[in-house]
Scaffold this motif. Structure first.
Motif, short mmCIF file in Angstrom:
data_model
loop_
_atom_site.label_atom_id
_atom_site.label_comp_id
_atom_site.label_asym_id
_atom_site.label_seq_id
_atom_site.Cartn_x
_atom_site.Cartn_y
_atom_site.Cartn_z
N SER A 77 -10.91 -22.32 18.74
CA SER A 77 -10.65 -20.90 18.88
C SER A 77 -11.63 -20.04 18.05
O SER A 77 -11.64 -20.31 16.77
N VAL A 78 -12.18 -18.83 18.45
CA VAL A 78 -13.27 -18.14 17.65
C VAL A 78 -12.91 -16.71 18.07
O VAL A 78 -12.68 -16.35 19.12
N ARG A 79 -13.22 -15.88 16.81
CA ARG A 79 -12.83 -14.43 16.82
C ARG A 79 -14.33 -14.03 16.29
O ARG A 79 -14.52 -14.51 15.25
N PHE A 80 -14.58 -13.30 16.82
CA PHE A 80 -16.12 -12.65 16.29
C PHE A 80 -16.52 -11.30 17.04
O PHE A 80 -15.84 -10.81 17.76
N THR A 81 -17.27 -10.51 16.40
CA THR A 81 -17.67 -9.33 16.93
C THR A 81 -19.29 -9.65 17.31
O THR A 81 -20.13 -10.18 16.55
N ARG A 82 -19.49 -8.94 18.58
CA ARG A 82 -21.12 -9.11 18.98
C ARG A 82 -21.74 -7.78 18.59
O ARG A 82 -21.49 -6.81 19.06
N TYR A 83 -23.32 -7.84 18.27
CA TYR A 83 -23.93 -6.93 18.02
C TYR A 83 -25.32 -7.44 18.62
O TYR A 83 -25.63 -8.79 18.77
N ALA A 84 -26.01 -6.69 19.10
CA ALA A 84 -27.57 -6.64 19.73
C ALA A 84 -28.41 -5.70 19.25
O ALA A 84 -28.09 -4.40 19.00
N LYS A 85 -29.65 -6.08 19.51
CA LYS A 85 -30.67 -5.23 19.38
C LYS A 85 -31.38 -5.12 20.78
O LYS A 85 -31.86 -6.18 21.18
N THR A 86 -31.51 -3.72 21.29
CA THR A 86 -32.23 -3.59 22.50
C THR A 86 -33.63 -3.51 22.48
O THR A 86 -34.30 -3.18 21.54
N ILE A 87 -34.28 -3.66 23.63
CA ILE A 87 -35.62 -3.82 23.80
C ILE A 87 -36.23 -2.44 23.48
O ILE A 87 -37.35 -2.50 22.52
N GLU A 88 -35.55 -1.35 23.83
CA GLU A 88 -35.81 0.16 23.60
C GLU A 88 -35.82 0.35 22.10
O GLU A 88 -36.71 1.31 21.70
N ASN A 89 -34.99 -0.12 21.41
CA ASN A 89 -34.86 0.24 20.17
C ASN A 89 -34.49 -1.09 19.37
O ASN A 89 -33.31 -1.54 18.72
N PRO A 90 -35.55 -1.91 18.98
CA PRO A 90 -35.15 -3.22 18.30
C PRO A 90 -34.92 -3.03 16.86
O PRO A 90 -34.32 -4.16 16.21
N GLU A 92 -32.64 -1.27 15.61
CA GLU A 92 -31.26 -0.69 15.41
C GLU A 92 -30.33 -1.69 16.07
O GLU A 92 -30.17 -2.04 17.43
N GLU A 93 -29.06 -2.21 15.03
CA GLU A 93 -28.46 -3.05 15.68
C GLU A 93 -27.18 -2.28 16.18
O GLU A 93 -26.73 -1.38 15.66
N MET A 94 -26.89 -2.75 17.30
CA MET A 94 -25.73 -2.04 18.27
C MET A 94 -24.57 -2.84 18.49
O MET A 94 -24.58 -4.19 18.67
N PHE A 95 -23.28 -2.17 18.25
CA PHE A 95 -22.18 -2.85 18.55
C PHE A 95 -21.91 -3.17 19.92
O PHE A 95 -22.03 -2.29 20.56
N LEU A 96 -21.41 -4.26 20.37
CA LEU A 96 -21.28 -4.49 21.74
C LEU A 96 -19.62 -4.65 22.14
O LEU A 96 -19.15 -4.11 22.91
#
Length: 120
Positions: A77-90, A92-96
């Motif tokens: 079992s895993v609990r996590f928060t997913r973040y990403a950086k877009t191609i348009e704005n590499p 800035e890390e964005m919460f998903l």
């Protein structure tokens, strides 16, 4: 490798944005039951690879910040928060989303997933 170690490596990898890496972790008979804020989705191996391919077109980086990981036998079992950086704005890390998933491991691969996610 223990099931817990396999899952840890999976979430530290770039599998979320790289279908070739994703293939290394998924069992060929993988199925994920996913309850999202928009409803229920069931995804098989091919659907998961297609999703990863689509995600790779928008994101240059994706990160899972794991807060909890628990193993019992071949279940993790895993609990996590997913973040990403877009191609348009590499820069800035964005919460998903916040995610909770229970993985069944078979043949040292991710076999069956039961997932819940919520965006804020």
């Amino acid at each position: 490798m223990s099931p817990k170690e396999l899952v840890k490596r999976f979430y530290k990898s770039d599998a979320y944005i790289n279908p070739e890496i994703m293939k290394e972790y998924l069992h060929p008979e993988c199925i994920v039951d996913w309850h999202t804020t928009k409803g229920f989705i069931q995804m098989d191996y091919d659907a998961l690879l297609n999703l990863t391919t689509e995600i790779s077109k928008a994101y240059v980086r994706a990160k899972a910040r794991v807060s909890h990981i628990i193993q019992e036998g071949n279940i993790v079992s895993v609990r996590f928060t997913r973040y990403a950086k877009t191609i348009e704005n590499p820069r800035e890390e964005m919460f998903l989303a916040h995610v909770m998933i229970i993985w069944e491991i078979k043949d040292e691969k991710l076999y069956r997933g039961y997932k819940m996610s919520q965006i804020s």
